[in-house]
Scaffold this motif. Structure first.
Motif, PDB file in Angstrom:
ATOM      1  N   ALA A  48      38.180  65.130 -27.415  1.00 56.42           N
ATOM      2  CA  ALA A  48      39.047  65.027 -28.602  1.00 56.42           C
ATOM      3  C   ALA A  48      38.205  65.141 -29.864  1.00 56.42           C
ATOM      4  CB  ALA A  48      39.806  63.702 -28.593  1.00 56.42           C
ATOM      5  N   GLN A  49      37.080  64.449 -29.890  1.00 57.98           N
ATOM      6  CA  GLN A  49      36.204  64.512 -31.068  1.00 57.98           C
ATOM      7  C   GLN A  49      35.732  65.950 -31.292  1.00 57.98           C
ATOM      8  OE1 GLN A  49      33.206  61.502 -31.507  1.00 57.98           O
ATOM      9  NE2 GLN A  49      31.738  62.912 -32.362  1.00 57.98           N
ATOM     10  N   HIS A  50      35.468  66.627 -30.198  1.00 59.61           N
ATOM     11  CA  HIS A  50      35.013  68.014 -30.281  1.00 59.61           C
ATOM     12  C   HIS A  50      36.143  68.901 -30.837  1.00 59.61           C
ATOM     13  CE1 HIS A  50      32.322  71.143 -28.043  1.00 59.61           C
ATOM     14  NE2 HIS A  50      32.697  71.573 -29.222  1.00 59.61           N
ATOM     15  N   GLN A 114      40.042  58.237 -34.030  1.00 59.42           N
ATOM     16  CA  GLN A 114      39.076  59.126 -33.358  1.00 59.42           C
ATOM     17  C   GLN A 114      38.249  59.815 -34.435  1.00 59.42           C
ATOM     18  OE1 GLN A 114      41.427  61.630 -30.743  1.00 59.42           O
ATOM     19  NE2 GLN A 114      41.048  60.281 -29.010  1.00 59.42           N
ATOM     20  N   LYS A 115      37.047  60.249 -34.011  1.00 59.34           N
ATOM     21  CA  LYS A 115      36.106  60.813 -34.976  1.00 59.34           C
ATOM     22  C   LYS A 115      36.114  62.345 -34.939  1.00 59.34           C
ATOM     23  CE  LYS A 115      32.715  57.044 -34.848  1.00 59.34           C
ATOM     24  NZ  LYS A 115      33.122  56.103 -33.794  1.00 59.34           N
ATOM     25  N   TYR A 116      35.388  62.919 -35.856  1.00 60.11           N
ATOM     26  CA  TYR A 116      35.056  64.354 -35.827  1.00 60.11           C
ATOM     27  C   TYR A 116      33.649  64.472 -36.382  1.00 60.11           C
ATOM     28  CZ  TYR A 116      36.346  64.042 -40.753  1.00 60.11           C
ATOM     29  OH  TYR A 116      36.419  63.666 -42.070  1.00 60.11           O
ATOM     30  N   ASP A 213      19.402  54.561 -29.941  1.00 60.49           N
ATOM     31  CA  ASP A 213      20.568  53.937 -30.601  1.00 60.49           C
ATOM     32  C   ASP A 213      21.882  54.571 -30.164  1.00 60.49           C
ATOM     33  OD1 ASP A 213      18.787  52.416 -32.150  1.00 60.49           O
ATOM     34  OD2 ASP A 213      18.559  54.083 -33.572  1.00 60.49           O
ATOM     35  N   SER A 214      21.854  55.341 -29.086  1.00 63.64           N
ATOM     36  CA  SER A 214      23.069  56.028 -28.637  1.00 63.64           C
ATOM     37  C   SER A 214      23.704  55.254 -27.490  1.00 63.64           C
ATOM     38  CB  SER A 214      22.692  57.449 -28.175  1.00 63.64           C
ATOM     39  OG  SER A 214      23.710  57.986 -27.365  1.00 63.64           O
ATOM     40  N   PRO A 215      24.813  54.567 -27.744  1.00 65.62           N
ATOM     41  CA  PRO A 215      25.392  53.723 -26.688  1.00 65.62           C
ATOM     42  C   PRO A 215      25.955  54.506 -25.500  1.00 65.62           C
ATOM     43  CG  PRO A 215      26.803  53.729 -28.648  1.00 65.62           C
ATOM     44  CD  PRO A 215      25.560  54.479 -29.004  1.00 65.62           C
ATOM     45  N   ILE A 225      28.443  64.438 -17.792  1.00 63.41           N
ATOM     46  CA  ILE A 225      29.265  64.914 -18.924  1.00 63.41           C
ATOM     47  C   ILE A 225      28.317  65.567 -19.930  1.00 63.41           C
ATOM     48  CG2 ILE A 225      30.720  64.206 -20.874  1.00 63.41           C
ATOM     49  CD1 ILE A 225      31.858  61.974 -19.053  1.00 63.41           C
ATOM     50  N   LYS A 226      27.234  64.855 -20.257  1.00 68.48           N
ATOM     51  CA  LYS A 226      26.168  65.439 -21.085  1.00 68.48           C
ATOM     52  C   LYS A 226      25.043  65.865 -20.152  1.00 68.48           C
ATOM     53  CE  LYS A 226      25.159  63.078 -25.032  1.00 68.48           C
ATOM     54  NZ  LYS A 226      25.134  61.942 -26.033  1.00 68.48           N
ATOM     55  N   ARG A 227      24.425  66.986 -20.442  1.00 68.42           N
ATOM     56  CA  ARG A 227      23.319  67.464 -19.597  1.00 68.42           C
ATOM     57  C   ARG A 227      21.965  67.238 -20.249  1.00 68.42           C
ATOM     58  NH1 ARG A 227      25.035  67.488 -14.512  1.00 68.42           N
ATOM     59  NH2 ARG A 227      26.870  68.780 -14.202  1.00 68.42           N
ATOM     60  N   THR A 229      19.945  64.832 -23.630  1.00 72.58           N
ATOM     61  CA  THR A 229      20.144  63.726 -24.568  1.00 72.58           C
ATOM     62  C   THR A 229      20.190  64.265 -26.003  1.00 72.58           C
ATOM     63  OG1 THR A 229      17.820  63.273 -25.022  1.00 72.58           O
ATOM     64  CG2 THR A 229      18.747  62.275 -23.023  1.00 72.58           C
ATOM     65  N   ASN A 230      20.607  63.394 -26.922  1.00 75.32           N
ATOM     66  CA  ASN A 230      20.694  63.790 -28.336  1.00 75.32           C
ATOM     67  C   ASN A 230      19.327  64.237 -28.857  1.00 75.32           C
ATOM     68  OD1 ASN A 230      23.192  62.675 -27.867  1.00 75.32           O
ATOM     69  ND2 ASN A 230      23.032  61.020 -29.373  1.00 75.32           N
ATOM     70  N   ASP A 231      18.274  63.478 -28.530  1.00 75.69           N
ATOM     71  CA  ASP A 231      16.940  63.819 -29.054  1.00 75.69           C
ATOM     72  C   ASP A 231      16.407  65.107 -28.435  1.00 75.69           C
ATOM     73  OD1 ASP A 231      16.788  61.695 -30.820  1.00 75.69           O
ATOM     74  OD2 ASP A 231      15.867  60.338 -29.363  1.00 75.69           O
TER      75      ASP A 231
END
Ligand code: BYC
Length: 316
Positions: A48-50, A114-116, A213-215, A225-227, A229-231
């Motif tokens: 949804a955020q996407h 919800q965010k965007y 800091d990514s919960p 779901i994610k392949r 990480t953010n970093d």
């Protein structure tokens, strides 16, 4: 199908083992498969955020359609902004397979539940911003979304394949626009540099908070779901962008940005994470304007939704 109240504890253990085995084998979970409720709600949150990001993301560039400097630029920009609408629609459809309607999702966006993406809360102040968004924002989106083609939820991964092909065109048109301006006058070159200076840090923030800091990252990685990480993705984006900036003839506003021979990657500074938190919480320069515009467009479109529903019922 999600966990139903009729499923006994014993059944649920078996279902969970089957689900885990699919994830382990890197195969896909499909809408009718059993899934843990938290897997479903995490997907709804992210997809949804996407989707919201794609739709809200039409606004900063849409701002320039009527002021494009030539017919060619206008045709390109129109096509790009329409593509973003299409991406939003594929993603809302993917989200609907998880049992939540597009109406509900839009309401949650408008009500701030919800965010965007934070990036779309920054203004577009010059035509160079159209190029910078294509190059850096769509570039960051590609880095993030190519791995999502292999996400564990089937409808999300399949939507991503087409989205990525189109984002690739978006990035190129942005780069080509900036390259054209860089071959122009001193004033045009200054416009490009000024735009890149404004968008660099917000583009790095698109990948989300640092891993520490990514919960959500750890569980989303475990579920496939994610392949990445953010970093990891942020690093990939920086490494990819530096040679492109050099070829273009622009610099990034980061004195700490240097090649690290030992790591085989660029070192770089940290974005202002307090600013990120502010923007995500609704306090960015354009948050109120973006949501107000979206709410107005949703209200203005009510008659179309009503007419389409009446037509479908009459046809049935
Ligand atoms: N902005 O635990 P984390 C496009 C939130 S549009 C706002 O790391 P996660 C385009 C995050 O939701 C492409 N919020 O979360 C369109 C979480 O809050 P909640 C948009 C952010 O989900 C038009 C909290 O911070 N792309 O390309 O594991 C024109 C903690 O974060 C942001 C996508 O949406 C942010 N930047 O990882 C041009 C990609 N970052 O929800 C171009 C799909 C984090 O717990 N999404 N948050 O309240 C993802 O890959 C992941 O959701 C993220 C965050 C990497 C963004």
């Amino acid at each position: 199908m999600t966990a139903s109240p009729q499923v006994s504890a014993g059944d649920e253990t078996e279902l969970l083992a089957a689900f885990d085995a699919v994830i382990e084998r890197h195969e896909r979970i499909e809408p009718r498969d059993w899934m843990p409720e938290r897997y479903r709600s995490t997907l709804v949150r992210q997809i949804a955020q996407h989707a919201h990001s794609e739709i809200i993301g039409m606004q900063p560039e849409g701002n320039w359609i009527a002021r494009a400097p030539s017919l060619r630029r206008k045709a390109i920009l129109l096509a790009k902004v329409q593509d973003e609408a299409g991406h939003g629609l594929y993603l809302y459809s993917a989200c609907e397979t998880l049992g939540v309607s597009r109406d509900e999702l839009t309401r949650m966006l408008i009500e701030g539940r919800q965010k965007y993406s934070s990036i779309f809360n920054y203004p577009t102040l010059s035509y160079a911003d159209v190029g910078t968004i294509g190059w850096l924002v769509d570039g960051a989106a590609i880095c993030n979304q190519v791995p999502l083609c292999r996400t564990s939820y089937g409808p999300y991964g399949r939507a991503m394949i087409r989205v990525c092909k189109e984002e690739s065109f978006h990035q190129r048109q942005g780069y080509e626009l900036l390259a054209t301006m860089m071959r122009g006058t001193d004033e045009q070159r200054a416009m490009v540099q000024e735009s890149v200076d404004r968008f660099w840090w917000p583009a790095l923030m698109m990948f989300g908070p640092p891993d520490a800091d990514s919960p959500n990252t750890e569980q989303s990685m475990a579920w496939g779901i994610k392949r990445d990480t953010n970093d990891e993705l942020r690093q990939k984006f920086v490494d990819m962008s530096v040679p492109q900036a050099k070829a273009l003839g622009v610099t990034f506003p980061d004195p700490a940005l240097v090649w690290d021979e030992d790591r085989g990657h660029h070192d770089f500074g940290q974005p202002d994470w307090d600013e990120f938190t502010q923007v995500v919480k609704g306090g960015g320069p354009c948050n109120a304007q973006r949501i107000a515009h979206r709410a107005r467009a949703w209200d203005d479109g009510a008659w179309v939704r009503e007419a389409a529903t009446a037509f479908a019922q009459a046809d049935a």
